[in-house]
Design a protein around this motif. Structure first.
Motif, PDB file in Angstrom:
ATOM      1  N   LYS A 110      -6.165   6.090  -5.812  1.00 25.44           N
ATOM      2  CA  LYS A 110      -6.485   5.477  -4.532  1.00 25.44           C
ATOM      3  C   LYS A 110      -7.583   4.442  -4.711  1.00 25.44           C
ATOM      4  O   LYS A 110      -8.306   4.451  -5.732  1.00 25.44           O
ATOM      5  CB  LYS A 110      -6.943   6.546  -3.536  1.00 25.44           C
ATOM      6  CG  LYS A 110      -5.861   7.508  -3.088  1.00 25.44           C
ATOM      7  CD  LYS A 110      -6.417   8.523  -2.116  1.00 25.44           C
ATOM      8  CE  LYS A 110      -5.319   9.449  -1.602  1.00 25.44           C
ATOM      9  NZ  LYS A 110      -4.367   8.736  -0.709  1.00 25.44           N
ATOM     10  N   PRO A 111      -7.742   3.528  -3.750  1.00 24.28           N
ATOM     11  CA  PRO A 111      -8.875   2.600  -3.830  1.00 24.28           C
ATOM     12  C   PRO A 111     -10.178   3.390  -3.969  1.00 24.28           C
ATOM     13  O   PRO A 111     -10.489   4.233  -3.127  1.00 24.28           O
ATOM     14  CB  PRO A 111      -8.815   1.854  -2.489  1.00 24.28           C
ATOM     15  CG  PRO A 111      -7.372   1.922  -2.089  1.00 24.28           C
ATOM     16  CD  PRO A 111      -6.903   3.255  -2.561  1.00 24.28           C
ATOM     17  N   ILE A 141     -13.831   4.929  -3.931  1.00 26.88           N
ATOM     18  CA  ILE A 141     -14.942   4.870  -2.979  1.00 26.88           C
ATOM     19  C   ILE A 141     -16.201   5.512  -3.555  1.00 26.88           C
ATOM     20  O   ILE A 141     -17.226   5.578  -2.872  1.00 26.88           O
ATOM     21  CB  ILE A 141     -14.578   5.546  -1.636  1.00 26.88           C
ATOM     22  CG1 ILE A 141     -14.158   6.996  -1.864  1.00 26.88           C
ATOM     23  CG2 ILE A 141     -13.485   4.758  -0.914  1.00 26.88           C
ATOM     24  CD1 ILE A 141     -13.884   7.758  -0.566  1.00 26.88           C
ATOM     25  N   SER A 150      -2.804   4.505  -0.607  1.00 23.48           N
ATOM     26  CA  SER A 150      -3.650   3.769   0.319  1.00 23.48           C
ATOM     27  C   SER A 150      -4.505   4.726   1.152  1.00 23.48           C
ATOM     28  O   SER A 150      -4.102   5.841   1.469  1.00 23.48           O
ATOM     29  CB  SER A 150      -2.792   2.913   1.253  1.00 23.48           C
ATOM     30  OG  SER A 150      -3.599   2.255   2.211  1.00 23.48           O
ATOM     31  N   ARG A 151      -5.682   4.252   1.511  1.00 28.23           N
ATOM     32  CA  ARG A 151      -6.530   4.990   2.443  1.00 28.23           C
ATOM     33  C   ARG A 151      -6.384   4.456   3.862  1.00 28.23           C
ATOM     34  O   ARG A 151      -7.018   4.968   4.787  1.00 28.23           O
ATOM     35  CB  ARG A 151      -8.006   4.878   2.021  1.00 28.23           C
ATOM     36  CG  ARG A 151      -8.308   5.475   0.649  1.00 28.23           C
ATOM     37  CD  ARG A 151      -9.804   5.452   0.373  1.00 28.23           C
ATOM     38  NE  ARG A 151     -10.097   5.873  -0.988  1.00 28.23           N
ATOM     39  CZ  ARG A 151     -10.200   7.141  -1.376  1.00 28.23           C
ATOM     40  NH1 ARG A 151     -10.020   8.116  -0.487  1.00 28.23           N
ATOM     41  NH2 ARG A 151     -10.462   7.444  -2.630  1.00 28.23           N
ATOM     42  N   SER A 152      -5.567   3.436   4.031  1.00 28.60           N
ATOM     43  CA  SER A 152      -5.396   2.814   5.339  1.00 28.60           C
ATOM     44  C   SER A 152      -3.935   2.876   5.743  1.00 28.60           C
ATOM     45  O   SER A 152      -3.068   3.308   4.978  1.00 28.60           O
ATOM     46  CB  SER A 152      -5.888   1.362   5.308  1.00 28.60           C
ATOM     47  OG  SER A 152      -5.110   0.599   4.408  1.00 28.60           O
ATOM     48  N   TYR A 171      -1.177  -1.431   4.255  1.00 32.69           N
ATOM     49  CA  TYR A 171      -1.780  -0.910   3.022  1.00 32.69           C
ATOM     50  C   TYR A 171      -2.564  -1.990   2.273  1.00 32.69           C
ATOM     51  O   TYR A 171      -2.516  -2.088   1.047  1.00 32.69           O
ATOM     52  CB  TYR A 171      -0.714  -0.285   2.122  1.00 32.69           C
ATOM     53  CG  TYR A 171       0.255   0.596   2.881  1.00 32.69           C
ATOM     54  CD1 TYR A 171      -0.199   1.714   3.576  1.00 32.69           C
ATOM     55  CD2 TYR A 171       1.617   0.308   2.909  1.00 32.69           C
ATOM     56  CE1 TYR A 171       0.678   2.525   4.302  1.00 32.69           C
ATOM     57  CE2 TYR A 171       2.501   1.114   3.626  1.00 32.69           C
ATOM     58  CZ  TYR A 171       2.028   2.219   4.318  1.00 32.69           C
ATOM     59  OH  TYR A 171       2.893   3.007   5.031  1.00 32.69           O
ATOM     60  N   GLU A 172      -3.298  -2.762   3.051  1.00 32.25           N
ATOM     61  CA  GLU A 172      -4.012  -3.918   2.494  1.00 32.25           C
ATOM     62  C   GLU A 172      -5.043  -3.509   1.455  1.00 32.25           C
ATOM     63  O   GLU A 172      -5.345  -4.287   0.537  1.00 32.25           O
ATOM     64  CB  GLU A 172      -4.673  -4.685   3.642  1.00 32.25           C
ATOM     65  CG  GLU A 172      -5.345  -5.980   3.248  1.00 32.25           C
ATOM     66  CD  GLU A 172      -5.836  -6.757   4.457  1.00 32.25           C
ATOM     67  OE1 GLU A 172      -7.034  -7.101   4.493  1.00 32.25           O
ATOM     68  OE2 GLU A 172      -5.010  -7.015   5.350  1.00 32.25           O
ATOM     69  N   ASP A 173      -5.563  -2.289   1.564  1.00 31.05           N
ATOM     70  CA  ASP A 173      -6.602  -1.878   0.624  1.00 31.05           C
ATOM     71  C   ASP A 173      -6.079  -1.671  -0.790  1.00 31.05           C
ATOM     72  O   ASP A 173      -6.861  -1.526  -1.733  1.00 31.05           O
ATOM     73  CB  ASP A 173      -7.313  -0.612   1.119  1.00 31.05           C
ATOM     74  CG  ASP A 173      -6.390   0.596   1.217  1.00 31.05           C
ATOM     75  OD1 ASP A 173      -5.160   0.408   1.285  1.00 31.05           O
ATOM     76  OD2 ASP A 173      -6.909   1.732   1.241  1.00 31.05           O
ATOM     77  N   THR A 174      -4.735  -1.692  -0.969  1.00 32.07           N
ATOM     78  CA  THR A 174      -4.187  -1.571  -2.328  1.00 32.07           C
ATOM     79  C   THR A 174      -4.103  -2.916  -3.040  1.00 32.07           C
ATOM     80  O   THR A 174      -3.852  -2.957  -4.250  1.00 32.07           O
ATOM     81  CB  THR A 174      -2.785  -0.936  -2.310  1.00 32.07           C
ATOM     82  OG1 THR A 174      -1.848  -1.841  -1.699  1.00 32.07           O
ATOM     83  CG2 THR A 174      -2.789   0.398  -1.558  1.00 32.07           C
ATOM     84  N   PRO A 189      -6.506  -5.108  -3.890  1.00 24.73           N
ATOM     85  CA  PRO A 189      -7.434  -5.240  -5.026  1.00 24.73           C
ATOM     86  C   PRO A 189      -7.009  -4.417  -6.242  1.00 24.73           C
ATOM     87  O   PRO A 189      -7.241  -4.836  -7.380  1.00 24.73           O
ATOM     88  CB  PRO A 189      -8.766  -4.739  -4.454  1.00 24.73           C
ATOM     89  CG  PRO A 189      -8.643  -4.929  -2.983  1.00 24.73           C
ATOM     90  CD  PRO A 189      -7.206  -4.659  -2.661  1.00 24.73           C
TER      91      PRO A 189
END
Length: 325
Positions: A188-189, A191, A222-224, A228-231, A233
């Motif tokens: 996952k992204p 944190i 994804s956490r969103s 799934y924009e956070d994937t 990066p």
């Protein structure tokens, strides 16, 4: 965040739409006869071959890689029957049997040489209790896969950190064996520092030139919510480390909207999707799926060449001469 990369490797040119990861299992009627379920793994969803074929025909999907499902464990007779009936439509990925008696090595040879399977899946949670993929049997299976020229797909469902050292050891000892890491290793992204360390481990695997990555099942990593924009990066860093020609894009779809999913594959020609048919997962719909692909690619400034590799050419290069009439 841009991660565009130039690729000099050659790749096949094809207009085929390929689903690069799905499962089938027997209908209840088939299971009562020729293709019984593995005890304790009876499915609750429809996933029979006829249903898959109908969905593919309705949407114009040309072919797929069928991964042996846990529902039939090491009995490959159902998938083998599908490969025999549709040799130009399906390619098979068998399931490695890590039993201590070595039967899995003989089965792997048989399935690849006699039945035409083109890949093998390592599920580390099928290894005997307290044993790793780097035990004697695991290394023998991994070595044999390399000798047979079939990629090893590894599913780190419970976390890449649990298996990273095993993967590194196998790749170091047997560099001729190709490896595919499913679903970005379920990273996952990050944190916190621990998660950044794990993701760095995924990037570190790029030092092995025969390791490939599936950017797939975004809802899992994804956490969103959608898109799934956070994937993005994560994908950017993976492209930078591996090169676009070692990455495959995929997704999982809602069982109840499977026909819609297959219709969505018409967004691109020369695609290689990873649908994980027929599991129930969150699916966003036709318009939103198109917007998600375009959104992520624009965020990363991916070129059309990058998209061709990500969306299909990587998979078609791995499985040369497959899906040809």
């Amino acid at each position: 965040m841009a991660a565009s990369s130039s690729v000099s490797a050659s790749a096949p040119s094809s207009s085929n739409i390929i689903d690069s990861h799905l499962h089938i299992w027997a209908s209840p009627q088939e299971a009562a006869g020729e293709f019984p379920y593995s005890p304790g793994h009876e499915p609750t969803l429809q996933g029979d071959l006829n249903f898959l074929l109908k969905c593919m025909e309705d949407a114009g999907v040309d072919g797929a890689l069928i991964v042996q499902p846990i529902n039939h464990m090491f009995d490959h007779s159902l998938v083998t029957s599908a490969l025999r009936r549709h040799p130009t439509k399906f390619v098979g990925c068998c399931l490695a049997n890590p039993a201590n008696d070595g039967a899995g090595i003989r089965q792997l040879e048989h399935l690849v040489i006699e039945e035409g399977y083109r890949a093998v899946r390592f599920n580390p949670y099928l290894w005997p209790s307290n044993q790793k993929m780097t035990n004697e049997i695991g290394k023998s299976l991994f070595r044999k896969a390399g000798e047979l020229g079939v990629p090893v797909g590894i599913m780190c469902f419970k976390g890449l950190h649990l298996h990273l050292s095993e993967i590194e050891e196998l790749c170091t000892e047997f560099p001729s064996t190709t490896v595919i890491i499913d679903h970005m290793g379920f990273c996952k992204p990050p944190i916190n520092e621990a998660e950044r360390h794990i993701f760095a481990g995924l990037l570190r695997l790029s030092k092995f030139p025969r390791v490939y990555i599936k950017y797939s099942a975004l809802f899992r990593i994804s956490r969103s919510s959608f898109p799934y924009e956070d994937t993005a990066p994560l994908l950017s860093q993976v492209i930078t480390s591996y090169g676009i020609n070692r990455i495959m894009w995929g997704r999982q779809v809602t069982f109840n909207s499977l026909a819609v999913y297959f219709a969505q594959t018409l967004i691109f020609r020369s695609l290689s999707y990873c649908s994980d048919f027929p599991f129930v997962v969150a699916e966003c719909g036709y318009k939103e799926a198109k917007e998600s692909v375009l959104h992520i690619s624009k965020l990363l400034s991916l070129t059309s060449t990058d998209m061709e590799w990500l969306m299909g050419k990587t998979a078609q290069t791995l499985f040369k001469n497959a899906w040809q009439s």
